[in-house]
Motif scaffolding. Structure first.
Motif, mmCIF file in Angstrom:
data_model
loop_
_atom_site.group_PDB
_atom_site.id
_atom_site.type_symbol
_atom_site.label_atom_id
_atom_site.label_comp_id
_atom_site.label_asym_id
_atom_site.label_seq_id
_atom_site.Cartn_x
_atom_site.Cartn_y
_atom_site.Cartn_z
ATOM 1 N N PHE A 1 -5.468 68.560 -3.730
ATOM 2 C CA PHE A 1 -6.676 67.413 -3.224
ATOM 3 C C PHE A 1 -6.100 66.058 -3.562
ATOM 4 O O PHE A 1 -5.264 65.316 -4.305
ATOM 5 C CB PHE A 1 -7.987 67.458 -4.465
ATOM 6 C CG PHE A 1 -8.627 68.359 -4.201
ATOM 7 C CD1 PHE A 1 -9.177 68.322 -3.346
ATOM 8 C CD2 PHE A 1 -7.601 69.743 -4.523
ATOM 9 C CE1 PHE A 1 -9.988 69.536 -3.250
ATOM 10 C CE2 PHE A 1 -8.852 71.709 -4.160
ATOM 11 C CZ PHE A 1 -9.660 70.520 -3.187
ATOM 12 N N ALA B 1 -7.302 66.284 -8.537
ATOM 13 C CA ALA B 1 -8.930 67.964 -9.606
ATOM 14 C C ALA B 1 -8.392 68.634 -10.176
ATOM 15 O O ALA B 1 -8.358 69.220 -9.956
ATOM 16 C CB ALA B 1 -9.470 68.285 -7.993
ATOM 17 N N LEU B 2 -7.117 67.936 -11.158
ATOM 18 C CA LEU B 2 -6.978 68.415 -12.230
ATOM 19 C C LEU B 2 -7.437 69.100 -13.434
ATOM 20 O O LEU B 2 -8.450 67.738 -13.066
ATOM 21 C CB LEU B 2 -5.301 68.048 -12.544
ATOM 22 C CG LEU B 2 -4.563 68.114 -12.207
ATOM 23 C CD1 LEU B 2 -2.783 67.415 -12.821
ATOM 24 C CD2 LEU B 2 -3.989 69.125 -11.202
ATOM 25 N N SER C 1 -4.274 64.540 -18.917
ATOM 26 C CA SER C 1 -3.721 62.879 -19.317
ATOM 27 C C SER C 1 -2.521 62.357 -19.829
ATOM 28 O O SER C 1 -2.727 61.521 -19.528
ATOM 29 C CB SER C 1 -4.917 62.546 -19.538
ATOM 30 O OG SER C 1 -5.668 63.063 -20.398
ATOM 31 N N GLU C 2 -1.897 63.175 -20.337
ATOM 32 C CA GLU C 2 -1.056 62.332 -20.932
ATOM 33 C C GLU C 2 0.435 62.283 -19.788
ATOM 34 O O GLU C 2 1.466 61.902 -19.891
ATOM 35 C CB GLU C 2 -0.519 63.616 -22.184
ATOM 36 C CG GLU C 2 -1.325 63.668 -22.870
ATOM 37 C CD GLU C 2 -1.208 64.603 -24.341
ATOM 38 O OE1 GLU C 2 -0.866 64.184 -25.344
ATOM 39 O OE2 GLU C 2 -0.760 65.569 -23.761
ATOM 40 N N THR D 1 -13.066 61.746 -13.043
ATOM 41 C CA THR D 1 -12.394 62.252 -11.577
ATOM 42 C C THR D 1 -11.205 62.751 -12.337
ATOM 43 O O THR D 1 -11.239 63.529 -13.401
ATOM 44 C CB THR D 1 -11.208 60.958 -11.097
ATOM 45 O OG1 THR D 1 -10.335 60.219 -11.419
ATOM 46 C CG2 THR D 1 -12.699 60.277 -10.502
ATOM 47 N N GLY D 2 -10.762 64.048 -11.296
ATOM 48 C CA GLY D 2 -9.559 64.575 -11.236
ATOM 49 C C GLY D 2 -7.911 64.402 -12.036
ATOM 50 O O GLY D 2 -7.266 65.189 -12.197
ATOM 51 N N LYS D 3 -8.187 62.904 -11.985
ATOM 52 C CA LYS D 3 -6.944 62.178 -12.316
ATOM 53 C C LYS D 3 -7.689 62.044 -13.514
ATOM 54 O O LYS D 3 -8.001 61.504 -14.392
ATOM 55 C CB LYS D 3 -6.822 61.495 -11.972
ATOM 56 C CG LYS D 3 -5.626 60.571 -10.511
ATOM 57 C CD LYS D 3 -6.077 59.091 -9.952
ATOM 58 C CE LYS D 3 -3.887 58.504 -10.316
ATOM 59 N NZ LYS D 3 -4.089 57.347 -9.980
ATOM 60 N N GLY D 4 -6.054 62.227 -14.229
ATOM 61 C CA GLY D 4 -5.973 62.142 -15.777
ATOM 62 C C GLY D 4 -5.813 60.729 -16.508
ATOM 63 O O GLY D 4 -5.739 59.835 -15.266
ATOM 64 N N ASP D 5 -7.347 60.903 -17.246
ATOM 65 C CA ASP D 5 -7.759 58.999 -17.427
ATOM 66 C C ASP D 5 -7.112 58.963 -18.886
ATOM 67 O O ASP D 5 -7.526 59.386 -20.291
ATOM 68 C CB ASP D 5 -8.871 59.054 -17.817
ATOM 69 C CG ASP D 5 -9.213 58.055 -17.389
ATOM 70 O OD1 ASP D 5 -8.856 57.124 -17.881
ATOM 71 O OD2 ASP D 5 -10.342 57.520 -16.696
ATOM 72 N N ASP E 1 -15.708 64.803 -10.859
ATOM 73 C CA ASP E 1 -15.073 64.542 -9.022
ATOM 74 C C ASP E 1 -15.779 65.838 -8.600
ATOM 75 O O ASP E 1 -15.071 67.249 -9.894
ATOM 76 C CB ASP E 1 -14.464 64.107 -9.651
ATOM 77 C CG ASP E 1 -13.104 64.035 -7.737
ATOM 78 O OD1 ASP E 1 -14.584 63.871 -6.858
ATOM 79 O OD2 ASP E 1 -12.443 63.284 -8.303
ATOM 80 N N SER F 1 -14.697 67.411 -6.499
ATOM 81 C CA SER F 1 -13.434 67.714 -5.808
ATOM 82 C C SER F 1 -12.778 69.443 -6.819
ATOM 83 O O SER F 1 -11.883 69.755 -6.799
ATOM 84 C CB SER F 1 -12.268 67.154 -5.719
ATOM 85 O OG SER F 1 -11.766 65.859 -6.420
ATOM 86 N N LEU F 2 -13.137 69.227 -8.249
ATOM 87 C CA LEU F 2 -12.503 69.716 -9.621
ATOM 88 C C LEU F 2 -13.188 71.220 -9.499
ATOM 89 O O LEU F 2 -12.228 71.786 -9.237
ATOM 90 C CB LEU F 2 -13.111 69.719 -10.662
ATOM 91 C CG LEU F 2 -12.494 67.946 -11.259
ATOM 92 C CD1 LEU F 2 -13.621 67.381 -12.813
ATOM 93 C CD2 LEU F 2 -11.379 68.530 -11.511
ATOM 94 N N ALA G 1 -11.630 72.624 -5.688
ATOM 95 C CA ALA G 1 -10.237 72.878 -6.502
ATOM 96 C C ALA G 1 -10.131 74.191 -7.199
ATOM 97 O O ALA G 1 -9.484 75.175 -6.345
ATOM 98 C CB ALA G 1 -9.372 72.215 -7.249
ATOM 99 N N LEU H 1 -17.176 70.862 -18.419
ATOM 100 C CA LEU H 1 -17.362 69.859 -18.572
ATOM 101 C C LEU H 1 -18.919 69.392 -18.930
ATOM 102 O O LEU H 1 -19.330 68.004 -18.468
ATOM 103 C CB LEU H 1 -17.309 69.799 -17.374
ATOM 104 C CG LEU H 1 -15.374 69.545 -16.632
ATOM 105 C CD1 LEU H 1 -15.481 69.142 -15.957
ATOM 106 C CD2 LEU H 1 -14.252 68.453 -17.825
ATOM 107 N N VAL I 1 -2.798 64.338 -29.020
ATOM 108 C CA VAL I 1 -3.291 65.160 -27.451
ATOM 109 C C VAL I 1 -4.583 64.355 -28.115
ATOM 110 O O VAL I 1 -5.501 64.321 -28.397
ATOM 111 C CB VAL I 1 -3.736 65.987 -27.929
ATOM 112 C CG1 VAL I 1 -4.677 67.207 -26.265
ATOM 113 C CG2 VAL I 1 -2.524 67.351 -27.498
ATOM 114 N N GLN I 2 -5.055 63.906 -26.508
ATOM 115 C CA GLN I 2 -6.835 63.061 -26.251
ATOM 116 C C GLN I 2 -7.820 63.927 -25.829
ATOM 117 O O GLN I 2 -6.849 64.414 -25.233
ATOM 118 C CB GLN I 2 -6.256 61.586 -25.323
ATOM 119 C CG GLN I 2 -7.131 60.474 -25.416
ATOM 120 C CD GLN I 2 -6.392 59.275 -24.895
ATOM 121 O OE1 GLN I 2 -5.858 59.245 -24.114
ATOM 122 N NE2 GLN I 2 -7.145 58.482 -25.427
ATOM 123 N N ALA J 1 -9.902 65.372 -23.585
ATOM 124 C CA ALA J 1 -9.597 65.476 -21.938
ATOM 125 C C ALA J 1 -11.787 64.386 -21.947
ATOM 126 O O ALA J 1 -12.348 64.659 -22.931
ATOM 127 C CB ALA J 1 -10.472 66.559 -21.995
#
Lengths: 371, 729
Positions: free
Chosen positions: A100, A104-105, A151-152, B432-436, B609, B611-612, B615, B634, B725-726, B728
């Protein structure tokens, strides 16, 4: 280059031998209410090739991709994957994976869990699923980062996790939805090479959506150019570049100068085209004598500061920009303003200077049929 | 044809041919032979209940696709069988009642009384469900909802449940709005009741007279919604964005009022501020402020509702505040926005869905609240109590109750419409699916100050209310005799040791066990149905979606009193005869409390998101697996919110259940109300204290159970990886 080929042979040995499948669309239409997003589209993606869906935003390319995945259902027509009709199958039942745009991880899972997700929901035992995931993570060069949270990771790493996750089930077809749009320019070139490398070494069928024509030219076996919910042209990168089917394709792929001329006579496969004072012999591409439009690539135009030795058009340099590998000019001529690129020159021609303009008939000039 | 479809066809046959068709719990205990074929629809049909025989036809039709055929015709056969089966069962169920034909026209055509039958039983229920699911699978096979049988089945089941447990009872009671007391159609009477001065009068603006009950309700609702949203936001901000030391205490304190039966807060307020209340006495003795009855009326109800509903706003808002991506705030800061500007221009707008939800919930809760106005209302009448007295009071006027509930419904729907208009079409995706990897912004100083200034005094006030409640159970009589005693607890919860074991001889045990049982059944059901609905509403597209959403939220808009009466009217006669069972209590709670699950689910899902999910689908996980492995983890804040809320509401609700309880299924709250009416305040407060403790334990349990997995994973990853580790997002 050496390094690359050695790594690709390594990939080949580790990849399992699952047959790549073809994808075929037969008169597929997708409507949302009154809006037609995709309008009776036909194409075939041959097994083991990378085909790009290219077009401006809103042309229906992403909808087409999502119909291959089963995330959108076709309103009409038939979709076949590996000669099997999947038109009515849901995404989960198709042997297709997707990378994607946003990756979409799953944020609540580690990198390993993300990649092992596919096999584990298919009922593969956890140990084996993780082994498969680790193998694919190694393939994309992320060994050792299994326990991290998404996220890391950096943007490029996240992208590779997304690719590994899509690869882990060794799908018949792999889909990419603008995979490079979240990466910086340098990384983009590398990642697109990696994707191409992976596709060729694993012999995958890949459909790839992008709006960047350079990206499409670089990675594709074939390109499907879409415009206004329809396919404008299908072909290899070279065909599209050198023989654009219409004005839209000529303009969208590469920067073409669209100039007018007239086709004087057809002679076998070729025709004589008169442009102002110039006469060119070009493939006629089925066009009858009369006024025609031509796509002229910026590097197919020769500029000469000396007086012309053969037939030429008089022009004047309006603007010149020095870009290192090339010099770009805006040239004012009787046939309109031309955009010209010159390679291998040290000094740009001065602005305001008169030049004689001639066209190469070997490459970069084509009659546009139907324009 | 899938195995699931085949399974449902088989179950349809089992329900028809093997299980008893009638009666959920007839007085005689059925024997095993009753369960096996003795009283099944097929046997009864052959023995003379001819109206059950046509059901055989759709069951046979359903076998057609089993025999095999092409996909498209299979789907048509399944749809046909499902539709025909449901239609036949409904037709016979509604035309043939306990006393023969139910419609006059049938009586005149075929002669009275005609055939008789009782309420549907396990067999009928199973067969109907099977028809419904075969129908849904048929639709899926035709490519509806991307060919996903899980989705079509979920939609079908929820629609069916809403029709049976919301629309059917509501239409029953609304029908009586247009009828006079003998059941004839009388629209003129409706209009007379509707424009009545006691509803819409504005006399309080011009003179000393009281305003109409509609204006009272509206005014109170707006005040409470505003107050709860503000307080809830203050608590949520403190709990998530500050280094406040007593966060834990604050959390517990803010949750306390929600686990308190509503009238208990009213009672405590009376014991504090009433004419002989503890606080009033102090004020009189120290400052000479005369004792008065100010607490009875708008101020009392307002304070009590603030205490009761702030936690709901808090639970909604904390999920939303946590869900805001820190990167967005960091982006704003790098654009040179000061932290205050960032808060106002980025953080606050991102909280808009949450704020709107909290406001809406506060408003609707206030409108539907029954316990506090009953105890504290005094001369300040609101719609819910007015409806109650119209039904059970001297007037016995069902039509009037129905008219008033139409007014109430209009207000609530207006609130939904406003919320929709306010939120507009903006997109609020922040997870979102992007790590933050951002770090949440600390609160700007003035916001932090404002939060502390509102939240801390409120927390102290809450605390004092609870001190009163805690003391009340242990003294002989609040306000008069402060001698410590355990008598109240002993009366209610005595356990004696007898020869055969323990004997629960206390007077409260019966209602206590019934309450816990009903709450424990209804909470997971409520959360499941609510979140499933939220998922369907946000993640799937199907025609009629707006109507679907409206239907799921409708039950929330109807005050408990009306729900209670309508359930009595609708479910006391065949075909669905379930009053007096624990089942009707459970279903009542499920559909009263489900909208909270729906709303918090929607608020949380709209931040995740899409798209999760996609996916997961492309990785070969079906909708059900995606739901379980991706969406639910989630959704944890929403799960906790709806589980806690529905469990607690099932234990503390009064309004609807007061009509539905029986000797066997008496609920704790109705028992306590009875004690209050009998003047046994000590016993009432002691029982309430026990309920509060039980709910505290349950809430802690829920939070541990739902939150555990994430904790486990986080610690596991820290072990194997030295880098911190942060969490999620």
């Amino acid at each position: 280059m050496n390094q690359m080929s050695s790594s690709s042979s390594l990939l080949r040995s580790s990849a399992s031998k699952k047959q790549a499948a073809s994808v075929e669309f037969r008169n597929v239409t997708k409507r949302y209410g009154d809006v037609t997003a995709v309008d009776s589209v036909n194409f075939t993606i041959e097994p083991g090739t990378l085909v790009t869906l290219l077009g401006p935003s809103g042309c229906g390319k992403t909808t087409t991709l999502r119909m291959i995945a089963g995330l959108e259902m076709a309103s009409e027509g038939q979709i076949l994957i590996g000669d099997r009709d999947v038109t009515r199958l849901s995404a989960a039942d198709r042997d297709v994976s997707m990378v994607f745009q946003s990756y979409a991880l799953f944020p609540h899972m580690s990198v390993l869990e993300n990649v092992a997700y596919g096999p584990s929901v298919q009922g593969v035992p956890k140990k084996q699923a993780e082994a498969m995931a680790i193998e694919k993570l190694g393939l994309v060069g992320l060994a050792g980062l299994e326990r991290r949270a998404p996220s890391e990771l950096s943007g490029g790493q996240q992208q590779r996790v997304a690719v590994a996750r899509a690869l882990v089930l060794e799908p018949q077809v792999l889909l990419f939805d603008e995979p490079l749009s979240n990466l910086d320019a340098k990384l983009r070139r590398r990642v697109r090479e990696d994707i191409r490398e992976l596709q060729q070494s694993l012999n995958l069928t890949v459909a790839y959506v992008t709006h960047d024509q350079e990206e499409a030219l670089a990675v594709s076996d074939r390109i499907i150019v879409m415009s206004n919910a329809r396919i404008a042209q299908t072909g290899t990168p070279r065909e599209l570049y050198e023989e654009p089917a219409d004005l839209f394709v000529a303009d969208f792929i590469g920067d073409a100068n669209i100039i007018e001329g007239s086709l004087v006579e057809v002679n076998g496969a070729e025709a004589t085209v008169k442009i102002d004072t110039l006469n060119l012999r070009l493939p006629h591409r089925g066009v009858k004598p009369g006024p025609v439009k031509l796509a002229v690539r910026p590097d197919a135009i020769a500029l000469d500061e000396q007086a012309a030795q053969g037939p030429a058009i008089a022009g004047r340099i309006k603007k010149a920009s020095y870009l290192g590998t090339q010099i770009e000019y805006d040239v004012e001529t009787a046939i309109g303003n031309l955009f010209v690129v010159q390679y291998g020159r040290k000094e740009p021609i001065e602005t305001g200077k008169s030049v004689s303009v001639s066209l190469s008939s070997q490459r970069g000039v084509a009659i546009i049929p139907g324009a | 044809m899938s195995r699931a479809t085949l399974g449902w066809i088989v179950l349809g046959w089992i329900g028809y041919a093997l299980l008893p068709w009638y009666g959920f719990d007839n007085t005689a205990t059925p024997t095993l032979s009753d369960y096996l074929a003795g009283h099944s629809g097929l046997v009864l049909g052959l023995k003379g209940a001819w109206w059950l025989l046509p059901v055989l036809a759709p069951l046979l039709i359903a076998l057609r696709p089993v025999a095999g055929g092409s996909g498209k015709t299979d789907a048509n056969w399944m749809i046909g069988a499902g539709l025909l089966g449901l239609a036949l069962i409904l037709l016979q169920g509604f035309t043939i009642g306990l006393n023969g034909w139910t419609l006059d026209i049938l009586k005149s055509l075929f002669g009275a009384p005609g055939p008789k039958q009782g309420g549907m039983g396990y067999g009928a229920t199973l067969t109907s469900t099977a028809f419904l699911l075969v129908l849904c699978h048929g639709f899926a096979a035709r490519g509806w909802c991307r060919g996903d049988a899980f989705v079509t089945s979920s939609i079908g089941i929820i629609i069916a449940l809403i029709i049976v447990f919301v629309f059917f009872p509501v239409s029953t009671i609304l029908a009586s709005a247009f009828a006079d007391n003998s059941g004839n159609f009388a629209p003129l009477e409706f209009f007379a009741k509707f424009i009545d001065r006691s509803v819409w009068g504005l006399d309080c603006l011009t003179g000393d007279l009281r305003c109409g009950v509609a204006w009272n309700t509206l005014f109170l609702g707006l005040l409470v919604a505003f107050g709860t949203t503000l307080l809830g936001l203050a608590f949520a901000l403190i709990a998530t964005r500050t280094g406040f030391k007593f966060k834990g205490t604050l959390r517990v304190m803010s949750v306390l009022p929600i686990i308190t039966p509503p009238f208990v807060i009213g009672l405590a307020l009376i014991l504090l501020f009433g004419r002989s209340g503890a606080m009033s006495s102090l004020l009189y003795e120290w400052f000479g402020i005369p004792r008065s009855r100010w607490i009875y009326g708008l101020p009392g109800v307002f304070i009590a509702q603030l205490l009761a509903f702030t936690p709901i706003a808090f639970l909604v808002l904390i999920g939303v505040v946590q869900g805001i991506s820190p990167t967005l705030e960091e982006a704003s800061q790098t654009l040179r926005a000061k932290s205050w500007t960032t808060f106002v221009t980025v953080t606050l707008p991102l909280m808009r869905p949450g704020l709107a939800n909290a406001f809406l919930l506060g408003f609707v809760e206030s409108l539907a609240d029954f316990g506090n106005p009953l105890v504290l209302g005094g001369n300040y009448e609101v719609l819910s109590t007015k409806i109650f007295f119209a039904v059970v009071g001297a007037q016995q006027d069902q039509g009037r109750a129905a008219v008033l509930s139409i007014v109430l419904l209009a207000f609530t729907l207006g609130a939904f419409w406003l919320q929709h208009a306010w939120l507009g079409k903006k997109v609020y995706t922040t997870v979102t699916g992007k790590g933050d990897a951002g770090i949440p912004l600390p609160l700007p100083r003035r916001v932090a100050f404002a939060s502390y200034a509102t939240a801390i005094p409120w927390a102290i006030f809450t605390l004092s209310v609870y001190v009163i409640i805690a003391i009340g159970g242990f003294v002989r009589s609040m306000g008069r005799d402060y001698t410590p005693t355990l008598d109240h607890f002993l009366t209610a919860f005595r356990v004696e040791r007898a020869d055969w074991g323990f004997y629960f001889s206390g007077s409260a045990w019966n209602s206590f066990f019934a309450t816990v049982k009903v709450a424990a059944f209804s909470a997971p059901l409520t959360a499941a149905i609510g979140l499933l609905t939220a998922y369907l509403l946000t993640r799937q597209r199907f025609s009629g979606q707006r109507a679907f959403e409206f239907g799921t939220l409708l039950s929330f808009a109807i005050p408990g009193t009306v729900v209670g009466v309508s359930y009595i009217l609708a479910f006391n006669v065949p075909p669905i005869e379930i009053t007096g069972t624990g089942f009707v209590l459970v279903m009542c709670f499920v559909f009263r409390n489900m909208p909270v699950g729906v709303r918090s689910g929607i608020a949380t899902l709209s931040q995740i998101d899409k798209s999760l999910d996609e996916a997961s689908l492309t990785l070969g996980a079906g909708s059900a697996t995606t739901m379980r492995r991706v969406v639910l983890p989630l959704l944890r804040p929403a799960i906790v919110a709806s589980l806690v809320y529905s469990f607690v509401r099932a234990m503390t609700a009064v309004s609807a259940v007061i009509f539905l309880v029986t000797a066997e299924y008496n609920m704790a709250t109705t028992y306590i109300v009875g004690r209050v009416e009998a003047g046994e305040f000590g016993l009432a407060i002691a029982y309430s204290t026990v309920l509060i403790l039980v709910m505290l334990v349950a809430i802690t349990g829920i939070q541990l159970a739902v939150g555990e997995r994430r904790l486990g994973r986080r610690s596991a990853s820290t072990n194997s990886n030295p880098i911190a580790v942060q969490a999620a997002p």
